[in-house]
Design an enzyme around this catalytic site. Structure first.
Site, PDB file in Angstrom:
ATOM      1  N   ASN A 287       5.486   4.729   3.395  1.00 37.11           N
ATOM      2  CA  ASN A 287       4.909   3.385   3.330  1.00 37.11           C
ATOM      3  C   ASN A 287       5.538   2.454   4.372  1.00 37.11           C
ATOM      4  OD1 ASN A 287       3.418   4.154   0.991  1.00 37.11           O
ATOM      5  ND2 ASN A 287       5.274   3.843  -0.219  1.00 37.11           N
TER       6      ASN A 287
ATOM      7  N   HIS B 255       0.200  -1.214 -10.799  1.00 38.73           N
ATOM      8  CA  HIS B 255       1.394  -0.378 -10.618  1.00 38.73           C
ATOM      9  C   HIS B 255       2.231  -0.299 -11.898  1.00 38.73           C
ATOM     10  CE1 HIS B 255       5.427   0.561  -8.841  1.00 38.73           C
ATOM     11  NE2 HIS B 255       4.679   1.314  -8.057  1.00 38.73           N
TER      12      HIS B 255
ATOM     13  N   GLU C 265      -2.936  -6.499  -7.760  1.00 39.54           N
ATOM     14  CA  GLU C 265      -2.292  -6.148  -6.504  1.00 39.54           C
ATOM     15  C   GLU C 265      -3.252  -6.522  -5.394  1.00 39.54           C
ATOM     16  OE1 GLU C 265      -1.199  -1.974  -6.651  1.00 39.54           O
ATOM     17  OE2 GLU C 265      -0.484  -2.245  -8.697  1.00 39.54           O
TER      18      GLU C 265
ATOM     19  N   SER D 211      -2.253   0.904  -4.838  1.00 39.29           N
ATOM     20  CA  SER D 211      -1.355   1.825  -4.142  1.00 39.29           C
ATOM     21  C   SER D 211      -1.861   3.258  -4.068  1.00 39.29           C
ATOM     22  CB  SER D 211       0.031   1.778  -4.768  1.00 39.29           C
ATOM     23  OG  SER D 211      -0.033   2.005  -6.153  1.00 39.29           O
TER      24      SER D 211
ATOM     25  N   ASP E 217       0.696  -8.981  -6.483  1.00 39.92           N
ATOM     26  CA  ASP E 217       1.674  -8.025  -5.947  1.00 39.92           C
ATOM     27  C   ASP E 217       1.183  -7.558  -4.570  1.00 39.92           C
ATOM     28  OD1 ASP E 217       3.217  -5.821  -5.294  1.00 39.92           O
ATOM     29  OD2 ASP E 217       3.175  -4.937  -7.291  1.00 39.92           O
TER      30      ASP E 217
ATOM     31  N   HIS F 165       1.663  -3.538  -0.802  1.00 39.55           N
ATOM     32  CA  HIS F 165       1.050  -2.835   0.334  1.00 39.55           C
ATOM     33  C   HIS F 165       0.268  -3.784   1.241  1.00 39.55           C
ATOM     34  CE1 HIS F 165       2.143   1.024  -1.431  1.00 39.55           C
ATOM     35  NE2 HIS F 165       1.839   0.457  -2.577  1.00 39.55           N
TER      36      HIS F 165
ATOM     37  N   LYS G 278       8.698  -1.335   1.873  1.00 43.70           N
ATOM     38  CA  LYS G 278       7.551  -0.652   2.475  1.00 43.70           C
ATOM     39  C   LYS G 278       7.386  -1.122   3.923  1.00 43.70           C
ATOM     40  CE  LYS G 278       5.925   0.810  -1.920  1.00 43.70           C
ATOM     41  NZ  LYS G 278       5.458   0.372  -3.225  1.00 43.70           N
TER      42      LYS G 278
HETATM   43  C1  LIG Z   1       6.113   0.359  -4.503  1.00 38.06           C
HETATM   44  C2  LIG Z   1       5.516  -0.672  -5.389  1.00 38.06           C
HETATM   45  C3  LIG Z   1       6.330  -1.485  -6.190  1.00 38.06           C
HETATM   46  C4  LIG Z   1       7.809  -1.262  -6.314  1.00 38.06           C
HETATM   47  O1  LIG Z   1       8.501  -1.595  -5.171  1.00 38.06           O
HETATM   48  P1  LIG Z   1       9.862  -0.827  -4.807  1.00 38.06           P
HETATM   49  O2  LIG Z   1      10.539  -1.719  -3.863  1.00 38.06           O
HETATM   50  O3  LIG Z   1       9.471   0.483  -4.241  1.00 38.06           O
HETATM   51  O4  LIG Z   1      10.639  -0.672  -6.095  1.00 38.06           O
HETATM   52  C5  LIG Z   1       5.726  -2.481  -6.916  1.00 38.06           C
HETATM   53  N1  LIG Z   1       4.383  -2.663  -6.892  1.00 38.06           N
HETATM   54  C6  LIG Z   1       3.580  -1.875  -6.151  1.00 38.06           C
HETATM   55  C7  LIG Z   1       2.118  -2.117  -6.158  1.00 38.06           C
HETATM   56  C8  LIG Z   1       4.116  -0.852  -5.392  1.00 38.06           C
HETATM   57  O5  LIG Z   1       3.316  -0.067  -4.675  1.00 38.06           O
END
Ligand SMILES: *Cc1c(COP(=O)(O)O)cnc(C)c1O
Length: 377
Positions: free
Chosen positions: A44, A130, A174, A178, A203, A206, A237
């Site tokens: 990512n 997520h 989100e 993801s 969120d 991504h 990411k």
């Molecule tokens: C990866 C992810 C997280 C968590 O983030 P990390 O820093 O990897 O713990 C939270 N929400 C979504 C949508 C993600 O893809």
């Protein structure tokens, strides 16, 4: 009592057992995975920052200035200059009053959701949210309602049904999902949450680094940043480092400082991590960041056109169906030097196993052509 061996054997039988695969060297376009050299379509690290020379220098500089550990939780003596610098940068770039950083995105979701709602309140989540957001909602004790992915009618009905109370209603989505790589219908979701006086947590795990003139995410790209009540994301990411953040109004952030258990009861992340993440954000908004974003989008557009799938984000799912088939395809690609992870139940619903292709700014046209050749011959 079923022993551990029997439970693992059951997972094995259903092709659902997971094992760790070891990567040699740094995250980059080409990696050694389980001793095999190949192209990395599994990270990512969308902008290729995880192994960026300037950020490596920043990390070393951070260690020189502040040592390796923070020694305590943020509310004891762990709140160090570097954490403050990162938070100021986030709120500046997000255009919010305040921001708060965490060790990772998972801790951010769990701590924030459980701090902002509780018993008597309602959390409304997109079905594909997520795991960290779901876990946060469960931990909060609030009533959990779920709407089918991007189904606005159902969201409206849920909002209607809880709008009569004076308790808090938090809608969670989100910007980019993801496992499917598609995007939220953000404009409509915002219209609805405003209509019913609910709050929105977005969120951008991504989305950060990928969308918008400054790379601040889908909310920036759509010009809707100021409508989001709680901006959330990860710095692990596209930012290439580690950490998580929320950004919004001062009181919201202060409430999470006071009630976010993953924030309160955990040692602050290394100051060098926070410092490097701040430098990564500066890179994301810089000319170089813009250039990397353009390169990433060139890659997304090219591959999605070649594979005849939608390319709305850096995540392109190649649908297979059964878990065994997805695993077999992943294995055969791996033997040919192409790493694409198979994603299966319980991460995605049964019979929707897929290869999850992720693209970065580092991939070349030749890399993409190689992958296309192997997938569609
Ligand atoms: C990866 C992810 C997280 C968590 O983030 P990390 O820093 O990897 O713990 C939270 N929400 C979504 C949508 C993600 O893809």
């Amino acid at each position: 009592m079923k022993d551990f061996t029997a439970e693992l054997a059951e997972l094995d039988e259903q092709s659902l057992r997971r094992t760790l695969r070891w990567l040699d060297g740094a995250q980059s376009r080409e990696i050694f995975l389980d001793g095999i050299e190949g192209l990395n379509f599994a990270s990512n690290d969308y902008l290729g920052l995880a192994n960026h020379a300037d950020l490596k220098t920043a990390m070393l500089e951070g260690v020189e200035r502040w040592g390796v550990g923070s020694g305590a939780s943020r509310l004891i003596t762990g709140s160090m200059t570097a954490h403050g610098m990162l938070e100021e940068k986030i709120s500046e770039l997000k255009g919010t009053e305040a921001a708060l950083s965490f060790a990772n995105g998972y801790a951010t979701s769990v701590g924030t959701v459980s701090a902002l709602v509780g018993k008597g309140d309602t959390v409304i989540l997109d079905k594909l949210s997520h795991a960290s957001l779901i876990d946060g909602a469960r931990l909060s004790g609030a009533t959990i309602r779920v709407f089918p992915h991007n189904n606005l009618e159902k969201l409206e009905r849920l909002l209607e049904s809880c709008s009569k109370t004076d308790s808090r209603v938090l809608v969670i989505t989100e910007s980019v999902f993801s496992m499917d790589g598609d995007v939220a219908l953000l404009g409509d979701i915002i219209r609805l949450k405003n209509q019913f006086g609910a709050l929105l947590l977005l969120d951008e795990a991504h989305g950060l680094g990928v969308y918008g003139e400054n790379g601040m995410g889908l909310s920036e790209y759509l010009g809707l940043s100021s409508e989001v009540d709680i901006h959330m994301g990860t710095l692990g990411k596209a930012a290439g480092v580690a950490g998580g953040y929320i950004a919004g109004c001062r009181d919201m952030v202060d409430l999470v400082v006071n009630k976010g258990r993953s924030f309160i009861y955990s040692t602050a992340p290394p100051p060098a991590q926070a410092y490097t993440a701040m430098k990564a954000l500066e890179l994301i908004v810089s000319e170089e960041g813009k250039h990397r974003r353009e390169k990433l989008w060139d890659n997304i557009n090219y591959l999605s056109q070649k594979l005849k799938i939608e390319g709305t984000s850096a995540i392109l799912p190649w649908h297979v169906g059964e878990s065994e088939e997805a695993l077999a395809l992943m294995e055969s690609l791996k033997q040919k030097g192409i790493f694409v992870p198979a994603i299966r139940y319980p991460t995605v619903p049964r019979k929707t196993a897929r290869l999850r292709i992720t693209l970065t700014a580092e991939h070349s046209r030749e890399d993409l052509d190689l992958l296309v050749g192997k997938l569609v011959g």
